[in-house]
Design an enzyme around this catalytic site. Sequence first.
Site, PDB file in Angstrom:
ATOM      1  N   HIS A 145      26.648  46.754  33.983  1.00 54.96           N
ATOM      2  CA  HIS A 145      27.878  47.475  34.164  1.00 54.96           C
ATOM      3  C   HIS A 145      28.657  48.277  32.632  1.00 54.96           C
ATOM      4  O   HIS A 145      29.255  48.025  32.127  1.00 54.96           O
ATOM      5  CB  HIS A 145      29.234  46.621  34.371  1.00 54.96           C
ATOM      6  CG  HIS A 145      30.340  47.212  35.158  1.00 54.96           C
ATOM      7  ND1 HIS A 145      30.999  46.674  36.150  1.00 54.96           N
ATOM      8  CD2 HIS A 145      30.928  48.353  34.879  1.00 54.96           C
ATOM      9  CE1 HIS A 145      31.678  47.284  36.282  1.00 54.96           C
ATOM     10  NE2 HIS A 145      31.852  48.726  35.747  1.00 54.96           N
ATOM     11  N   GLU A 198      29.277  40.150  39.741  1.00 59.58           N
ATOM     12  CA  GLU A 198      29.049  40.299  38.477  1.00 59.58           C
ATOM     13  C   GLU A 198      29.431  39.189  37.528  1.00 59.58           C
ATOM     14  O   GLU A 198      30.696  38.679  38.038  1.00 59.58           O
ATOM     15  CB  GLU A 198      29.763  41.739  37.966  1.00 59.58           C
ATOM     16  CG  GLU A 198      29.158  43.006  38.848  1.00 59.58           C
ATOM     17  CD  GLU A 198      29.485  44.100  38.008  1.00 59.58           C
ATOM     18  OE1 GLU A 198      30.493  44.112  37.038  1.00 59.58           O
ATOM     19  OE2 GLU A 198      29.024  45.384  38.533  1.00 59.58           O
TER      20      GLU A 198
END
Length: 525
Positions: free
Chosen positions: A281, A262
């Site tokens: 997220h 990420e």
Amino acid sequence: MERYKVLVSDPLAEAGLNKLREYFDVDYKPGLPKEELLNIIGDYVALVVRSETKVTKEVIERAKNLKVIGRAGVGVDNIDVEEATRKGILVINAPEGNTIAACEHTIGLMLAISRKIPHAFWLLKQGKWERKSFIGNELYGKTLGLVGLGRIGSEVAKRAKSFRMRIIAYDPFISLEKAKELEVELTDDLYYLLREADYVSLHLPLTQETKNLIGKKELESMKPTAYLINCARGGLVDESALYEVLKDKKIAGAALDVFKSEPIEPDNPLLTLDNVVLTPHLGASTQEAQEKVALIVAEDIIRFFKGEVVTHAVNLPIQVSPEILPFIRLGEKLGKLLAQVVNANPEELEIQICGELANKIETSLASAVVKGFLEPILGEEVNLINALPMAKDRKLKIKEVRTEETDTYRTSLKLRLKTEKGFIELSGTVSRGQERLLKIQDYYLDLALAPYLLIAFHIDKPGIIGQVGTILGENQINIAAMQVGRKEIGKDAVMVLVIDNPVSEEVLNKIKRLENIIDVYYVCI
């Protein structure tokens, strides 16, 4: 309370920042580059992060004054907890703060992938009205498989019941009683869940055991009409295997909020598929959740520096509560006393939790006892967090046992230290909020533990107590209390004196030279 310096290196809700500023000098530096973090971390006693800052071993090694790391969220996989523990740094998180947000996002993704909501919106923005292309599925009557039935999984289960879904859960750490309370079918067979479920939703932490838990074999065990939902941790799913089964339409689709790397790489092949819903997220990204996690972490950091019970410690081996605290203090004091009467190299320390206490508490008291035992040697370097690793480094074996058997009091704590010369035993209890010493070796006592003690092993002869008292009196050392433990008249005995002043080496040597004195220890607790 002293105004310490606290660094906040990731975005944090204003409510949390304001709470911290009431007690600390706060430097708010979201988006702090790694090199700058390394250069300045040595100035701070507390660090607050979310998921962006990586608190690595290198960062911790530079953090010479750091006492606590606060993670405003659930997972701590961006923090080297093992290294923090080794350095005696407390790690805290906010496991309950984003529970509802993550739960609702899970339900949202289930609906979004089932009804193809993002895809329909995207075409509508392009001026296309294509109702026939977006025939979806209802949740009603379907089977939801929850892999993990902790806080978030339990909340998802409650909401899924409102859709009249059948719910199966796989979680080796959940009792049948808890599953029944949630009206959930509990299974110990992950593959049974995968075969049965129309929706598989993951709610697990990322550990060595759970990494790539859902791989090629697991994905191919799912129904071709099933959907995978992941709002937990990206590393739980083998993304390469997931891409292949989605591309080949071996499962109906996947909705993911988390990824192995990420931010997600622009060339991630999952982005090329039309049977996925992907979000960046967002599980905890609600105004309410952000404020909750910020306040939870801020309040725990304040409690830590006030010396109060911290409610969300990640690496504290004792579950501290007001009921347990007196026994933690007892354990520390007995451990400290034991360390100061040792006359040989220690090999193994056995800790016995006795009587009602054995069933009353579930937590271990070993770290408290070991902290006390190592403190006279290591000073402030040792604490409840790193005591057990430090004992392991010193090859000191620690054993903790529980027994319902006890002596005079209903609860007691017994220590038995094996050394190269034999064994040393102590026991104590807590009575009316006071820590008491009950036994040294085979000698029974009942004396309040005080800051200064004088312990003299001697032959039980007339006048010996008076001689010791005279030496102390001549040196302006007042005796507050005293007890003698013996088994036979005229044989070996022990006297324990509570004194009001420290004892010098000179005074101690005078007592040691007295006839019938075997050994004397000055103990500072």
